[in-house]
Design an enzyme around this catalytic site. Structure first.
Site, PDB file in Angstrom:
ATOM      1  N   THR A   1       1.272  37.298  16.793  1.00 59.07           N
ATOM      2  CA  THR A   1       0.437  36.529  15.867  1.00 59.07           C
ATOM      3  C   THR A   1      -0.155  37.418  14.781  1.00 59.07           C
ATOM      4  O   THR A   1      -0.502  36.930  13.713  1.00 59.07           O
ATOM      5  CB  THR A   1      -0.714  35.866  16.644  1.00 59.07           C
ATOM      6  OG1 THR A   1      -1.269  36.848  17.520  1.00 59.07           O
ATOM      7  CG2 THR A   1      -0.227  34.684  17.453  1.00 59.07           C
TER       8      THR A   1
ATOM      9  N   ASP B   1      -2.672  46.703  17.494  1.00 60.04           N
ATOM     10  CA  ASP B   1      -2.777  47.838  18.417  1.00 60.04           C
ATOM     11  C   ASP B   1      -3.865  48.812  17.961  1.00 60.04           C
ATOM     12  O   ASP B   1      -4.702  49.261  18.755  1.00 60.04           O
ATOM     13  CB  ASP B   1      -1.444  48.579  18.513  1.00 60.04           C
ATOM     14  CG  ASP B   1      -0.291  47.650  18.875  1.00 60.04           C
ATOM     15  OD1 ASP B   1      -0.568  46.565  19.416  1.00 60.04           O
ATOM     16  OD2 ASP B   1       0.867  48.012  18.612  1.00 60.04           O
TER      17      ASP B   1
HETATM   18  C1  GLA Z   1       3.525  45.346  19.044  1.00 60.99           C
HETATM   19  C2  GLA Z   1       3.017  45.537  17.627  1.00 60.99           C
HETATM   20  C3  GLA Z   1       1.786  44.677  17.354  1.00 60.99           C
HETATM   21  C4  GLA Z   1       2.031  43.226  17.755  1.00 60.99           C
HETATM   22  C5  GLA Z   1       2.652  43.145  19.157  1.00 60.99           C
HETATM   23  C6  GLA Z   1       3.050  41.746  19.520  1.00 60.99           C
HETATM   24  O1  GLA Z   1       2.588  45.827  19.947  1.00 60.99           O
HETATM   25  O2  GLA Z   1       2.701  46.878  17.397  1.00 60.99           O
HETATM   26  O3  GLA Z   1       1.418  44.781  15.998  1.00 60.99           O
HETATM   27  O4  GLA Z   1       2.819  42.567  16.799  1.00 60.99           O
HETATM   28  O5  GLA Z   1       3.786  43.979  19.287  1.00 60.99           O
HETATM   29  O6  GLA Z   1       1.933  40.949  19.657  1.00 60.99           O
END
Ligand code: GLA
Length: 392
Positions: free
Chosen positions: A37, A182
């Site tokens: 998202t 993250d």
């Molecule tokens: C990875 C990406 C995040 C996010 C997730 C899925 O962790 O680094 O930015 O898009 O996947 O939610």
């Protein structure tokens, strides 16, 4: 000094001699709910976990950057004047990419004075965030290094700016078209709290989890199957979402809600519709999870976790047989809820379990994996912890 910091400091001295100017640390993350998202301007609800990367750092009086990591042999050196995002490779692309992105942010900042404070730095990394498990070990490196450079170079950047620096390093240098979740989780995490991220406004809110009081906790089931965002389906999922938004006449899928689903079904091909439906329903599940947590407590969020997994399995198609088995086993063994977490295509699942059931659930999942002939999973508890910080 605790043992981890002691180790980080000693590792620095062994590699570079002398003592560091300081130690900084940043955690990995687990996303409770709200997957894929973030790059759609939507909602996510991650926690920072009790596993951290520590960086011991010391400013230099020349323009040299030297980085070393206890997970990899050798020291990588590059001059600040030759930092080229297109040529950075391997593990050192993460810390050096952050140095590139930070110096770029400083140069573009309000005062030209900031750029004059940028000097070489020696950086020594140690970490207990498992790599390749979908727990954002790379964001932990990025955020620890960004925070250290922000302090050593006296840039005064705030945490949202630091999150964007980490994301830029990941996107531009490492080549993964990831969102902001993250790094936001790693920088903004709080003990016993989840972080509700609005990835459109970039407003964030910490939400009390109340797990300890409810006698529940989170188990991570690392399936130890590999995933790579750069060359897996991550980028193609992102393209589908952007394509769906364009065809539906909106800037991002965040602009759509459940009420728009019939129109989306009529206008889109089946596959793009399923991708779009995952994002629309997942945004709603994040809000429902936070509302349920606030009104009814942790025991009430299980159904949203379970539905999220089905949506990722069937609509977004980013799960794997190992992740599906981890989730189904956890649910059969009495977990409150379970889902794969992170980018998908391998990595980890999470299960919310009553503390009394944790051993049964973990043992049962391990047995199910053995019966299926899969690699034994690595199963461990995580707790919501404080975000990136200066330690010393
Ligand atoms: C990875 C990406 C995040 C996010 C997730 C899925 O962790 O680094 O930015 O898009 O996947 O939610």
């Amino acid at each position: 000094m605790n043992e981890v910091l002691q180790l980080g400091s000693e590792y620095f001295s062994g590699q570079f001699g002398g003592a560091p100017d300081g130690l900084w640390s940043a955690p990995g993350r687990v996303n409770l709910i709200g997957e894929h998202t973030d790059y759609n301007g939507g909602f996510a609800f991650p926690i920072a976990i009790d596993k951290r990367t520590t960086v011991a750092a010391r400013a230099r009086d020349d323009r040299l950057l030297r980085v070393t990591s206890s997970s990899f042999p050798g020291v990588v050196e590059v001059s600040l004047d030759h930092l080229d995002p297109d040529t950075l490779t391997g593990w050192a692309a993460y810390p050096l990419g952050v140095a590139w992105a930070t110096s770029r942010a400083a140069a573009g900042g309000a005062s030209g004075r900031a750029a004059s404070r940028i000097s070489g730095v020696d950086l020594a990394l140690t970490s207990d965030v498992p790599a390749g498990a979908g727990l954002s070990s790379s964001a932990a490196v990025e955020c620890a290094v960004a925070l250290a450079l922000n302090d050593l170079w006296e840039l005064g950047l705030d945490r949202q700016e630091l999150a964007r620096i980490g994301q830029l390093a990941e996107n531009r240098v490492v080549g993964a078209p990831t969102g902001i979740m993250d790094q936001s989780a790693s920088l903004l995490g709080a003990t016993d709290h989840g972080i509700l991220l609005d990835c459109q406004s970039l407003l964030t809110e910490t939400v009390a989890l109340g797990f300890a009081g409810a006698g529940v906790g989170l188990l991570v089931i690392d399936t130890r199957t590999s995933h790579s965002h750069a060359d897996s389906g991550y980028a193609s999922r992102r393209r589908s979402c952007e394509d769906g938004a364009r065809r539906l006449g909106v800037g991002s899928l965040r602009a759509l809600g459940p009420v728009d689903l019939p129109r989306a079904a009529a206008q889109l091909d089946g596959q793009t519709f399923r991708r779009v439906r995952h994002i629309i329903t997942e945004n709603q599940r994040v809000l429902d999870t936070v509302a349920a947590l606030r009104t009814s407590g942790a025991g009430a969020i299980g159904p949203f976790l379970n539905e999220s997994h089905l949506s990722m399995r069937d609509d977004f198609e980013i799960s794997t047989p190992e992740l599906d088995l981890a989730v189904a086993s956890a649910q059969e063994l009495g977990a409150i809820g379970a889902r794969m977490t992170g980018g998908g295509f391998g990595g980890a699942a999470l299960a919310l379990v009553r503390n009394d059931d944790a051993g049964t659930v973990a043992g049962g999942i391990a047995r199910a994996f053995a019966r299926a002939g899969y690699t034994a999973p690595h199963i461990f508890p995580v707790t919501a912890s404080e975000g990136a910080r200066r330690e010393l």
